[in-house]
Scaffold this active site. Sequence first.
Site, PDB file in Angstrom:
ATOM      1  N   ASP A  24     -79.935 -25.552  17.615  1.00 46.71           N
ATOM      2  CA  ASP A  24     -79.754 -26.751  18.445  1.00 46.71           C
ATOM      3  C   ASP A  24     -80.053 -26.446  19.915  1.00 46.71           C
ATOM      4  O   ASP A  24     -79.830 -25.329  20.386  1.00 46.71           O
ATOM      5  CB  ASP A  24     -78.319 -27.276  18.283  1.00 46.71           C
ATOM      6  CG  ASP A  24     -78.192 -28.722  18.744  1.00 46.71           C
ATOM      7  OD1 ASP A  24     -79.230 -29.406  18.857  1.00 46.71           O
ATOM      8  OD2 ASP A  24     -77.061 -29.162  19.005  1.00 46.71           O
ATOM      9  N   GLY A  25     -80.533 -27.470  20.615  1.00 48.70           N
ATOM     10  CA  GLY A  25     -80.734 -27.360  22.058  1.00 48.70           C
ATOM     11  C   GLY A  25     -82.193 -27.365  22.491  1.00 48.70           C
ATOM     12  O   GLY A  25     -82.487 -27.169  23.670  1.00 48.70           O
ATOM     13  N   GLY A  27     -84.249 -29.903  22.763  1.00 49.07           N
ATOM     14  CA  GLY A  27     -84.514 -31.030  23.652  1.00 49.07           C
ATOM     15  C   GLY A  27     -84.020 -30.746  25.063  1.00 49.07           C
ATOM     16  O   GLY A  27     -84.736 -30.981  26.054  1.00 49.07           O
ATOM     17  N   ARG A  28     -82.804 -30.203  25.157  1.00 51.94           N
ATOM     18  CA  ARG A  28     -82.252 -29.906  26.484  1.00 51.94           C
ATOM     19  C   ARG A  28     -83.028 -28.789  27.175  1.00 51.94           C
ATOM     20  O   ARG A  28     -83.219 -28.788  28.385  1.00 51.94           O
ATOM     21  CB  ARG A  28     -80.755 -29.554  26.364  1.00 51.94           C
ATOM     22  CG  ARG A  28     -79.880 -30.802  26.256  1.00 51.94           C
ATOM     23  CD  ARG A  28     -78.521 -30.483  25.728  1.00 51.94           C
ATOM     24  NE  ARG A  28     -78.570 -30.230  24.292  1.00 51.94           N
ATOM     25  CZ  ARG A  28     -77.600 -29.639  23.615  1.00 51.94           C
ATOM     26  NH1 ARG A  28     -76.518 -29.216  24.245  1.00 51.94           N
ATOM     27  NH2 ARG A  28     -77.710 -29.468  22.312  1.00 51.94           N
ATOM     28  N   TRP A  29     -83.488 -27.835  26.385  1.00 53.59           N
ATOM     29  CA  TRP A  29     -84.299 -26.741  26.944  1.00 53.59           C
ATOM     30  C   TRP A  29     -85.542 -27.311  27.625  1.00 53.59           C
ATOM     31  O   TRP A  29     -85.901 -26.924  28.733  1.00 53.59           O
ATOM     32  CB  TRP A  29     -84.689 -25.786  25.813  1.00 53.59           C
ATOM     33  CG  TRP A  29     -85.441 -24.566  26.226  1.00 53.59           C
ATOM     34  CD1 TRP A  29     -84.921 -23.346  26.581  1.00 53.59           C
ATOM     35  CD2 TRP A  29     -86.867 -24.442  26.335  1.00 53.59           C
ATOM     36  NE1 TRP A  29     -85.931 -22.470  26.887  1.00 53.59           N
ATOM     37  CE2 TRP A  29     -87.140 -23.117  26.753  1.00 53.59           C
ATOM     38  CE3 TRP A  29     -87.941 -25.310  26.127  1.00 53.59           C
ATOM     39  CZ2 TRP A  29     -88.428 -22.634  26.952  1.00 53.59           C
ATOM     40  CZ3 TRP A  29     -89.235 -24.835  26.338  1.00 53.59           C
ATOM     41  CH2 TRP A  29     -89.465 -23.509  26.746  1.00 53.59           C
ATOM     42  N   ARG A  37     -89.719 -33.363  25.012  1.00 53.41           N
ATOM     43  CA  ARG A  37     -88.892 -32.703  23.989  1.00 53.41           C
ATOM     44  C   ARG A  37     -89.731 -31.892  22.991  1.00 53.41           C
ATOM     45  O   ARG A  37     -89.295 -30.868  22.477  1.00 53.41           O
ATOM     46  CB  ARG A  37     -88.068 -33.752  23.229  1.00 53.41           C
ATOM     47  CG  ARG A  37     -86.964 -34.396  24.066  1.00 53.41           C
ATOM     48  CD  ARG A  37     -86.262 -35.492  23.283  1.00 53.41           C
ATOM     49  NE  ARG A  37     -85.570 -34.966  22.109  1.00 53.41           N
ATOM     50  CZ  ARG A  37     -84.343 -34.444  22.113  1.00 53.41           C
ATOM     51  NH1 ARG A  37     -83.662 -34.374  23.235  1.00 53.41           N
ATOM     52  NH2 ARG A  37     -83.797 -33.999  21.003  1.00 53.41           N
ATOM     53  N   GLU A  71     -79.802 -36.772   9.012  1.00 56.95           N
ATOM     54  CA  GLU A  71     -79.573 -37.793  10.051  1.00 56.95           C
ATOM     55  C   GLU A  71     -80.649 -37.765  11.145  1.00 56.95           C
ATOM     56  O   GLU A  71     -80.710 -38.657  11.993  1.00 56.95           O
ATOM     57  CB  GLU A  71     -78.191 -37.598  10.699  1.00 56.95           C
ATOM     58  CG  GLU A  71     -77.019 -37.966   9.798  1.00 56.95           C
ATOM     59  CD  GLU A  71     -76.763 -36.948   8.691  1.00 56.95           C
ATOM     60  OE1 GLU A  71     -76.927 -35.734   8.931  1.00 56.95           O
ATOM     61  OE2 GLU A  71     -76.442 -37.366   7.559  1.00 56.95           O
ATOM     62  N   ASN A  72     -81.481 -36.719  11.154  1.00 56.09           N
ATOM     63  CA  ASN A  72     -82.475 -36.605  12.215  1.00 56.09           C
ATOM     64  C   ASN A  72     -83.596 -37.659  12.120  1.00 56.09           C
ATOM     65  O   ASN A  72     -84.369 -37.838  13.068  1.00 56.09           O
ATOM     66  CB  ASN A  72     -83.081 -35.196  12.267  1.00 56.09           C
ATOM     67  CG  ASN A  72     -82.144 -34.153  12.847  1.00 56.09           C
ATOM     68  OD1 ASN A  72     -82.155 -32.984  12.444  1.00 56.09           O
ATOM     69  ND2 ASN A  72     -81.307 -34.542  13.808  1.00 56.09           N
ATOM     70  N   TRP A  73     -83.653 -38.402  10.997  1.00 59.03           N
ATOM     71  CA  TRP A  73     -84.601 -39.523  10.915  1.00 59.03           C
ATOM     72  C   TRP A  73     -84.261 -40.591  11.940  1.00 59.03           C
ATOM     73  O   TRP A  73     -85.088 -41.470  12.231  1.00 59.03           O
ATOM     74  CB  TRP A  73     -84.576 -40.152   9.518  1.00 59.03           C
ATOM     75  CG  TRP A  73     -84.985 -39.237   8.410  1.00 59.03           C
ATOM     76  CD1 TRP A  73     -84.153 -38.638   7.509  1.00 59.03           C
ATOM     77  CD2 TRP A  73     -86.305 -38.796   8.071  1.00 59.03           C
ATOM     78  NE1 TRP A  73     -84.872 -37.865   6.643  1.00 59.03           N
ATOM     79  CE2 TRP A  73     -86.207 -37.943   6.959  1.00 59.03           C
ATOM     80  CE3 TRP A  73     -87.584 -39.051   8.611  1.00 59.03           C
ATOM     81  CZ2 TRP A  73     -87.311 -37.333   6.368  1.00 59.03           C
ATOM     82  CZ3 TRP A  73     -88.685 -38.447   8.006  1.00 59.03           C
ATOM     83  CH2 TRP A  73     -88.548 -37.605   6.902  1.00 59.03           C
ATOM     84  N   ARG A  75     -84.109 -40.255  14.964  1.00 58.38           N
ATOM     85  CA  ARG A  75     -84.815 -39.989  16.221  1.00 58.38           C
ATOM     86  C   ARG A  75     -86.082 -40.833  16.315  1.00 58.38           C
ATOM     87  O   ARG A  75     -86.570 -41.342  15.302  1.00 58.38           O
ATOM     88  CB  ARG A  75     -85.157 -38.505  16.291  1.00 58.38           C
ATOM     89  CG  ARG A  75     -83.886 -37.677  16.313  1.00 58.38           C
ATOM     90  CD  ARG A  75     -84.163 -36.213  16.500  1.00 58.38           C
ATOM     91  NE  ARG A  75     -82.886 -35.503  16.562  1.00 58.38           N
ATOM     92  CZ  ARG A  75     -82.690 -34.374  17.190  1.00 58.38           C
ATOM     93  NH1 ARG A  75     -83.682 -33.793  17.824  1.00 58.38           N
ATOM     94  NH2 ARG A  75     -81.500 -33.806  17.205  1.00 58.38           N
TER      95      ARG A  75
HETATM   96  C1  IPE Z   1     -78.084 -30.402  14.035  1.00 62.15           C
HETATM   97  O1  IPE Z   1     -78.492 -30.717  15.321  1.00 62.15           O
HETATM   98  C2  IPE Z   1     -79.240 -30.431  13.096  1.00 62.15           C
HETATM   99  C3  IPE Z   1     -80.242 -29.392  13.288  1.00 62.15           C
HETATM  100  C4  IPE Z   1     -80.180 -28.377  14.114  1.00 62.15           C
HETATM  101  C5  IPE Z   1     -81.382 -29.489  12.439  1.00 62.15           C
HETATM  102  P1  IPE Z   1     -78.358 -32.206  15.904  1.00 62.15           P
HETATM  103  O2  IPE Z   1     -78.828 -32.135  17.307  1.00 62.15           O
HETATM  104  O3  IPE Z   1     -79.042 -33.156  15.004  1.00 62.15           O
HETATM  105  O4  IPE Z   1     -76.785 -32.436  15.816  1.00 62.15           O
HETATM  106  P2  IPE Z   1     -75.859 -33.491  16.558  1.00 62.15           P
HETATM  107  O5  IPE Z   1     -76.515 -34.840  16.421  1.00 62.15           O
HETATM  108  O6  IPE Z   1     -75.765 -33.065  17.970  1.00 62.15           O
HETATM  109  O7  IPE Z   1     -74.539 -33.390  15.855  1.00 62.15           O
HETATM  110  C1  IPE Z   2     -82.535 -28.977  17.583  1.00 67.12           C
HETATM  111  O1  IPE Z   2     -82.700 -29.337  18.901  1.00 67.12           O
HETATM  112  C2  IPE Z   2     -83.710 -29.329  16.723  1.00 67.12           C
HETATM  113  C3  IPE Z   2     -83.424 -30.380  15.730  1.00 67.12           C
HETATM  114  C4  IPE Z   2     -82.298 -30.996  15.568  1.00 67.12           C
HETATM  115  C5  IPE Z   2     -84.506 -30.765  14.866  1.00 67.12           C
HETATM  116  P1  IPE Z   2     -82.386 -30.816  19.418  1.00 67.12           P
HETATM  117  O2  IPE Z   2     -83.641 -31.594  19.347  1.00 67.12           O
HETATM  118  O3  IPE Z   2     -81.228 -31.388  18.720  1.00 67.12           O
HETATM  119  O4  IPE Z   2     -82.053 -30.512  20.935  1.00 67.12           O
HETATM  120  P2  IPE Z   2     -80.961 -31.235  21.828  1.00 67.12           P
HETATM  121  O5  IPE Z   2     -79.643 -31.114  21.105  1.00 67.12           O
HETATM  122  O6  IPE Z   2     -81.391 -32.660  21.984  1.00 67.12           O
HETATM  123  O7  IPE Z   2     -80.999 -30.459  23.109  1.00 67.12           O
HETATM  124 MG    MG Z   3     -79.229 -31.468  19.116  1.00 67.52          MG
END
Ligand code: IPE
Ligand code: IPE
Ligand code: MG
Length: 248
Positions: A24-25, A27-29, A37, A71-73, A75
């Site tokens: 995770d992270g 996007g913030r990076w 992103r 749940e990432n769908w 996005r």
């Molecule tokens: C968890 O990260 C899923 C993956 C790393 C693939 P998310 O960024 O989707 O989690 P939430 O929404 O902050 O809980």
């Molecule tokens: C994790 O990074 C990658 C996936 C969930 C696919 P994020 O995209 O969730 O990054 P943040 O949490 O927005 O920084």
């Molecule tokens: Mg995230």
Amino acid sequence: MNDPHLPLSLLEAKVPRHVAFIMDGNGRWAKQRGLPRSFGHASGARRVRSLVEHAIDRDIPFVTLFAFSSENWRRPLEEVSTLMSLFVLYLEKEVKDMNVNGVRLKVIGDLSRFDARLQKLIAQAEAVTAHNTRVTVTVAANFGGRWDLVQAMTRWQAAHADQPAAEMSEDALKPFLSMAYAPDPDLLVRTGGESRVSNFLLWQLAYTEMYFTDVLWPDFSPEQFDRALAWFVKTDRRFGGVSQKVST
Ligand code: IPE
Ligand code: IPE
Ligand code: MG
């Protein structure tokens, strides 16, 4: 065990058999750098290889990576497309080297939602690396812990149509879970500062030690990995029992 960042004595004391990562992270990076992103995701994907190699150096036989949750769908479509393209790229680029490094690849999750080309690439990558034995790398894609429990129960029922649900036990259900081939994770690492499981391996994390770090995934280096391992060495796993540690 090349290039140790830790004293060998510490590492040999307690090496996890299975380390799971919530990556995770990304996007913030990217945001911190004023970049879109997608750059964060590309950078995050590049991290994976060095961490798998590091797991091999540390004799860790199972590494699991949460790449895309069910749940990432939610996005934006553009971001989902970027993630899918990176997954395709990873499969196309890395499989040859996986064979050189002894990596067996597994992909878990509801793959039926992916396009046919990606499904085919996944099946090919799994088949081509199936004989490797040094490390099993599992990528969780369109995976959700709740989905896994429901699909396991559904498949158990289909296999035991003549039996009542009361026959379903923990041991009976286990072979139907997506990760039946692996021991439960000993260590979970979540980067990106959140302390939650986000519907990852719910069943399998029952007694997993959880390491949460603020480091963003694209910055999570082998040195950071060693920090998590050093933290793990110090944990006292009781599994509901009492401590086996001799106090000094
Ligand atoms: C968890 O990260 C899923 C993956 C790393 C693939 P998310 O960024 O989707 O989690 P939430 O929404 O902050 O809980
Ligand atoms: C994790 O990074 C990658 C996936 C969930 C696919 P994020 O995209 O969730 O990054 P943040 O949490 O927005 O920084
Ligand atoms: Mg995230």
